[in-house]
Motif scaffolding. Structure first.
Motif, PDB file in Angstrom:
ATOM      1  N   SER A  20      38.925  11.731 -32.458  1.00 49.48           N
ATOM      2  CA  SER A  20      39.513  10.504 -31.950  1.00 49.48           C
ATOM      3  C   SER A  20      40.726  10.820 -31.087  1.00 49.48           C
ATOM      4  O   SER A  20      41.616  11.552 -31.515  1.00 49.48           O
ATOM      5  CB  SER A  20      39.932   9.586 -33.105  1.00 49.48           C
ATOM      6  N   GLU A  22      42.858   8.593 -30.344  1.00 51.66           N
ATOM      7  CA  GLU A  22      43.923   7.730 -30.859  1.00 51.66           C
ATOM      8  C   GLU A  22      44.642   8.320 -32.060  1.00 51.66           C
ATOM      9  O   GLU A  22      45.647   7.772 -32.514  1.00 51.66           O
ATOM     10  CB  GLU A  22      43.359   6.356 -31.245  1.00 51.66           C
ATOM     11  N   SER A  24      43.234   8.574 -35.074  1.00 48.87           N
ATOM     12  CA  SER A  24      42.758   7.852 -36.252  1.00 48.87           C
ATOM     13  C   SER A  24      41.416   8.419 -36.689  1.00 48.87           C
ATOM     14  O   SER A  24      40.529   8.637 -35.853  1.00 48.87           O
ATOM     15  CB  SER A  24      42.613   6.358 -35.951  1.00 48.87           C
ATOM     16  N   ASN A  26      38.204   7.842 -39.372  1.00 50.45           N
ATOM     17  CA  ASN A  26      37.510   6.919 -40.273  1.00 50.45           C
ATOM     18  C   ASN A  26      36.375   7.681 -40.940  1.00 50.45           C
ATOM     19  O   ASN A  26      35.498   8.217 -40.248  1.00 50.45           O
ATOM     20  CB  ASN A  26      36.971   5.735 -39.468  1.00 50.45           C
ATOM     21  N   LYS A  36      34.641   6.992 -25.560  1.00 47.59           N
ATOM     22  CA  LYS A  36      35.793   7.179 -26.447  1.00 47.59           C
ATOM     23  C   LYS A  36      36.647   8.372 -26.032  1.00 47.59           C
ATOM     24  O   LYS A  36      37.543   8.779 -26.758  1.00 47.59           O
ATOM     25  CB  LYS A  36      35.317   7.354 -27.895  1.00 47.59           C
ATOM     26  N   HIS A 465      52.875  -4.109 -36.313  1.00 46.34           N
ATOM     27  CA  HIS A 465      52.621  -2.760 -35.821  1.00 46.34           C
ATOM     28  C   HIS A 465      53.857  -2.193 -35.154  1.00 46.34           C
ATOM     29  O   HIS A 465      54.243  -1.031 -35.387  1.00 46.34           O
ATOM     30  CB  HIS A 465      51.459  -2.766 -34.819  1.00 46.34           C
ATOM     31  N   SER A 495      41.436  -1.091 -40.774  1.00 48.38           N
ATOM     32  CA  SER A 495      42.181  -1.669 -39.656  1.00 48.38           C
ATOM     33  C   SER A 495      42.930  -0.570 -38.912  1.00 48.38           C
ATOM     34  O   SER A 495      43.265   0.471 -39.470  1.00 48.38           O
ATOM     35  CB  SER A 495      43.161  -2.733 -40.161  1.00 48.38           C
ATOM     36  N   TYR A 496      43.199  -0.821 -37.615  1.00 44.35           N
ATOM     37  CA  TYR A 496      43.814   0.186 -36.750  1.00 44.35           C
ATOM     38  C   TYR A 496      45.313  -0.048 -36.651  1.00 44.35           C
ATOM     39  O   TYR A 496      45.757  -1.160 -36.405  1.00 44.35           O
ATOM     40  CB  TYR A 496      43.177   0.140 -35.358  1.00 44.35           C
ATOM     41  N   ASN A 498      47.647   3.026 -35.778  1.00 41.32           N
ATOM     42  CA  ASN A 498      48.344   4.185 -35.225  1.00 41.32           C
ATOM     43  C   ASN A 498      48.844   3.968 -33.799  1.00 41.32           C
ATOM     44  O   ASN A 498      48.289   3.194 -33.027  1.00 41.32           O
ATOM     45  CB  ASN A 498      47.407   5.404 -35.238  1.00 41.32           C
ATOM     46  N   LYS A 500      48.997   5.641 -30.431  1.00 41.70           N
ATOM     47  CA  LYS A 500      48.245   6.702 -29.763  1.00 41.70           C
ATOM     48  C   LYS A 500      49.147   7.771 -29.173  1.00 41.70           C
ATOM     49  O   LYS A 500      48.800   8.952 -29.149  1.00 41.70           O
ATOM     50  CB  LYS A 500      47.361   6.088 -28.669  1.00 41.70           C
ATOM     51  N   GLU A 507      46.354   8.972 -38.743  1.00 37.10           N
ATOM     52  CA  GLU A 507      45.924   7.816 -39.540  1.00 37.10           C
ATOM     53  C   GLU A 507      44.533   8.076 -40.091  1.00 37.10           C
ATOM     54  O   GLU A 507      43.619   8.433 -39.341  1.00 37.10           O
ATOM     55  CB  GLU A 507      45.914   6.564 -38.657  1.00 37.10           C
ATOM     56  N   SER A 509      41.390   6.506 -42.639  1.00 39.66           N
ATOM     57  CA  SER A 509      40.828   5.364 -43.360  1.00 39.66           C
ATOM     58  C   SER A 509      39.716   5.859 -44.270  1.00 39.66           C
ATOM     59  O   SER A 509      38.737   6.441 -43.802  1.00 39.66           O
ATOM     60  CB  SER A 509      40.274   4.326 -42.384  1.00 39.66           C
TER      61      SER A 509
END
Length: 540
Positions: A20, A22, A24, A26, A36, A465, A495-496, A498, A500, A507, A509
């Motif tokens: 990722s 970002e 993050s 998952n 992405k 945030h 839920s997001y 972080n 970036k 982060e 999940s």
């Protein structure tokens, strides 16, 4: 890695390391990376392509990734989308990318994955294979000895919508190979094993070994669970792996009897619940003694450096017995506890000032963890506490809700003792309301110096945030630690949250066996590829 505006190369590095851009991760996310990786587009040119390939090679050499899929996708995208030279000659960027892809495709599944991403990244979507792809696939097959290739093609017959037959036809490999043994394997794959019984007699020892191997693979596939002795003997003879054995044969204890002599130690621990469901681990069974000898071999566990998360999850699944299929063997449970305690010694030492902040809802028994639904949220919290207490000398553990509670947890505190302290904190009325920025506010107010901060909670609850991100920046500024790293794990929330642009945050999940090694790699700087790469890679 100091906090600054990240470059596109930083984002590409983060993508390849954790999947990722970002920052993050998952645990339940699909490995579909289309659209992405916007930062990767800036390297689809001859001027900057080499810089990206050099970074990808360093990541591969240091094994800094969590899974290999992002690396293979990045290579496929560079190969497919870097502009072609006017004379259509292969350029240095593609040659370097194909070379790295050749090294990275260590297994048949890696090869299938790379071919899949090559098709996904292609523009237009119906673009065919070029000379480079045909050469890569041909070399993958030609580089292996006949017996090794036979093992690979039977271990992983297909993946990502491709089969070996598809790849061999696509790159125009013909059966008349230089090696007679390779020719036999190619024939076997192209004819889907149907030609196996009709292979001519040969004086070539290599051919004889391959033919015998392939015939026994076919015999295994056509056998029945009731033919336990035959199944066991074939597995022991060729040291077949789990992926070479038809799934229906795993209903037979003899299958595991054949595997136990050469199975990887980590896979044995993972197979304990399945063996228990077959009655193999009952105190009166014929096989339990062999399994117990392996689990009790603490020296081997240390030598193999089995991660304690693997043993813990096996122990937890066995103890939980959610399917109610076996009678628990308490001698085995005791041995698993001992194995877990020994495996803690193999954890790498980070050697930095550490804060672990935990929040668990008071309804712990009614909630489950995403990615490990047989665990309640309090278990991963206690597990991470135990890991960090064992490996670190300078660590503080706190529980937080509307305020932060410092806990009296030490290295010698047992898992039960850790859980008890967490549960006592959940009973406070104030526990119903919390904000995951509370530990950072507490650390800022009290001038607590932490190089690494790990926050674990059920969900990511914040007032906003922006306020959370500002709290993180304020802590780093107030204590003069611009490089302080932060990991926050939400156990049942996707839920997001972080930022970036903050390369020092991660982060997560959900929770599974990949998470503890990921946290350690992040804190150790394994995802940092600055000028001090070699120093970070040399850390334990």
């Amino acid at each position: 890695m100091a906090f600054c505006t990240p470059s596109d190369l930083d984002f590409v590095t983060r993508f390849v390391c954790i999947g990722s851009e970002e920052g993050s991760y998952n645990v339940l996310a699909a490995s579909d990376f289309t659209d992405k990786t916007p930062s990767l587009s800036s390297f689809l040119c001859k001027e900057k392509g080499k810089e990206a390939i050099d970074r990808l090679r360093k990541i591969f050499q240091n094994r800094s990734y969590i899974t290999k899929e992002p690396l293979l996708y990045a290579l496929a995208k560079i190969i497919r989308n870097t502009p072609v030279s006017k004379n259509h000659e292969e350029d240095d960027i593609r040659i370097a990318a194909y070379s790295l892809a050749q090294d990275a495709c260590e297994s048949a599944m890696d090869l299938f994955t790379f071919v899949h991403y090559d098709k996904v990244a292609a523009e237009p979507k119906k673009a065919g294979w070029g000379r480079g792809m045909r050469r890569l696939v041909s070399r993958w097959y030609d580089s292996k000895t006949p017996l090794k290739l036979a093992s690979e093609v039977t271990k992983c017959k297909s993946g990502r919508g491709w089969t070996h037959r598809d790849l061999l036809r696509q790159c125009h490999i013909k059966p008349d190979r230089k090696s007679k043994g390779l020719s036999v394997v190619v024939d076997y794959v192209v004819h889907r094993g149907k030609k196996c019984e009709n292979f001519p007699e040969s004086d070539d020892k290599e051919v004889q070994e391959v033919v015998a191997f392939l015939k026994d693979i076919n015999s295994l596939a056509s056998s029945q669970p009731t033919e336990g002795a035959l199944v066991r003997s074939l597995i022991e003879k060729h040291k077949f792996t789990e992926r070479q054995i038809p799934s229906f044969l795993f209903q037979s204890p003899e299958t595991f009897e054949g595997l136990l002599g050469h199975m990887k130690l980590e896979d044995i621990f993972k197979s304990i619940p399945k063996m228990a469901s077959l009655g193999m681990l009952h105190h009166a069974s014929a096989q339990v003694g062999h399994v117990m000898d392996i689990v009790k071999n603490l020296t081997l566990i240390q030598q193999e450096k089995i991660h304690p998360i693997v043993i813990f999850l096996a122990l937890r699944r066995y103890e939980a017995d959610r399917s109610k299929k076996w009678i628990k063997n308490y001698h085995l449970i005791k041995a698993l506890h001992a194995a877990f305690n020994v495996s803690l010694q193999s954890l790498p030492r980070i050697g930095k000032r550490m804060l672990l902040a935990v929040h668990v809802d008071n309804k712990v028994a009614k909630q489950h963890v995403s990615g490990a639904n047989f665990l309640s949220p309090i278990m991963p919290c206690a597990l991470m506490a135990k890991f960090l207490l064992e490996s670190e000398d300078n660590i503080q553990v706190v529980f937080f809700h509307q305020k932060v509670i410092e806990l009296n947890i030490r290295r010698k505190t047992t898992m039960a003792g850790i859980i008890e302290q967490f549960i006592n904190c959940t009973k406070e009325p104030a526990n119903a309301i919390y904000d995951i920025s509370e530990p950072l506010k507490w650390a800022t107010q009290n001038k607590k110096l932490f190089d690494n901060i790990l926050i674990i909670s059920d969900k990511k609850i914040v007032s906003s945030h922006l306020e959370f991100h500002e709290t993180v920046k304020l802590y780093r500024r107030e204590v003069s630690l611009p490089n302080a790293k932060l990991v926050y794990i939400s156990l049942s929330d996707f839920s997001y949250l972080n930022d970036k642009n903050d390369l020092n945050t991660l982060e997560i999940s959900g929770f599974n066996e990949r998470i503890p090694p990921m946290v350690y790699k992040f804190f150790l700087g394994k995802f940092d590829f600055t000028e001090d790469l070699n120093e970070a890679a040399a850390l334990p």
